[in-house]
Enzyme design. Structure first.
Site, PDB file in Angstrom:
ATOM      1  N   LYS A 243       0.822  -1.211   0.000  1.00 55.29           N
ATOM      2  CA  LYS A 243       0.000   0.000   0.000  1.00 55.29           C
ATOM      3  C   LYS A 243       0.856   1.262   0.000  1.00 55.29           C
ATOM      4  CE  LYS A 243      -4.356  -1.936   1.277  1.00 55.29           C
ATOM      5  NZ  LYS A 243      -5.607  -1.833   2.030  1.00 55.29           N
ATOM      6  N   ARG A 282      -3.324 -10.300   4.486  1.00 56.12           N
ATOM      7  CA  ARG A 282      -3.716 -10.352   3.069  1.00 56.12           C
ATOM      8  C   ARG A 282      -2.582  -9.735   2.253  1.00 56.12           C
ATOM      9  NH1 ARG A 282      -6.435  -6.946  -0.557  1.00 56.12           N
ATOM     10  NH2 ARG A 282      -7.809  -8.042  -2.040  1.00 56.12           N
TER      11      ARG A 282
END
Length: 311
Positions: A243, A282
């Site tokens: 991210k 994840r």
């Protein structure tokens, strides 16, 4: 890769064929390992996801990528057909299902445990029918509240993600007093809706929604203080993989690290999350995070007085 030998008299094989693994019985949620943090592999069947959009343009390439994750040791494969990055275009449920259902069916047939990453109840229902076991709804019921009824009716585990607004508005909705406390309080409000629909507490998995309606600094604050979320009493799924806040951290000469250059930082967060007791992470790169959770699990084991020496 293993290959089949050429038949006698035909000369060397010119196009090695992979050995086909015998499909295993479909994995069940209850069979997941309980002695370590789980690794959920991200499989985006999309043209516009921030990290790997367009990498798997056909069902066959997506299935191959999912199988690589499965054979690398992923506990769950999370299949999504719509990008959730800020500013992403909406995808119709029909198009989403066209992308994901063949992939889900193939991975389940191979023995993988699959979750479906969707905000549409019709897609979630079709995916469950195709063999998926988990609903991963990043909208937090804000797009289709009927998702709660589907989870209640099917009994499927439901990932409740914190997010404000949608893909187009969430970056403007980042005002918090105490980000950890506020996120927990807002998740409690959505959880009450799930309870009202008949969803059982053990079905709910909490995802703090890193990167969704949060600044870089707020993502770090949330990672450092997960206690309010843990106090909700549900499994915790951490999704930090590649991210933007990791890219910012790894900036060199004024240039943020590209998504594919963030896997080492992702694995570091995996190790920390696993040490703190996260149910799952994840991630895009399964191998590095699987190593990280195994190390964290070994470090947390009681010492049994093993005096053997090793090289």
């Amino acid at each position: 890769m293993d290959s089949l030998a050429a038949a006698p008299g035909t000369g060397p094989a010119t196009s090695p064929l992979p050995i086909i693994r015998k499909p295993r019985p479909a994995a069940r949620f209850a069979d997941l390992p309980a002695d370590r943090t789980l690794v959920m592999g991200i499989l985006n069947v999309t043209p516009d996801s921030f990290s790997d959009g367009g990498t798997h343009p056909t069902p066959d390439t997506a299935i191959a990528a999912g199988l690589r994750m499965f054979y690398a040791g992923a506990d769950i494969i999370d299949v999504g057909g719509e990008s959730t990055r800020p500013g992403a275009a909406e995808v119709s449920p029909e198009e989403e299902q066209r992308r994901v259902l063949p992939v889900i069916e193939a991975l389940v047939k191979a023995g993988a445990l699959v979750s479906v990453d969707t905000t549409h109840a019709s897609t979630a229902a079709a995916a469950l029918k195709a063999g998926a076991a988990i609903i991963n709804d990043v909208s937090g019921l804000t797009i289709e509240p009927e998702m709660a009824e589907l989870a209640a009716r099917t009994g499927a585990p439901y990932v409740l993600t914190h997010r404000r607004g949608d893909a187009k508005t969430m970056n403007s909705l980042t005002e918090y007093g105490d980000v950890a406390q506020d996120v927990a309080a807002e998740l409690m409000g959505v959880r009450d809706k799930l309870y009202a629909a008949g969803v059982a507490p053990e079905q709910i998995i909490i995802d703090p929604g890193l990167g969704f309606s949060k600044t870089d600094q707020q993502n770090w604050e949330l990672l450092k203080n997960m206690a309010p979320l843990e106090a909700l009493g549900h499994k915790i799924l951490v999704g930090a993989s590649r991210k933007r806040f990791l890219g910012t951290l790894l900036t060199v000469a004024g240039k943020a690290a590209a998504p594919q250059e963030r896997d080492h930082a992702t694995a570091a967060i995996t190790a920390i999350s696993a040490a703190r007791g996260a149910w799952a992470v994840r991630v895009h790169d399964v191998g590095s995070s699987l190593d990280a959770v195994k190390v964290a699990a070994r470090m947390s084991r009681p010492q049994l007085g093993d005096t053997r020496t090793t090289n």
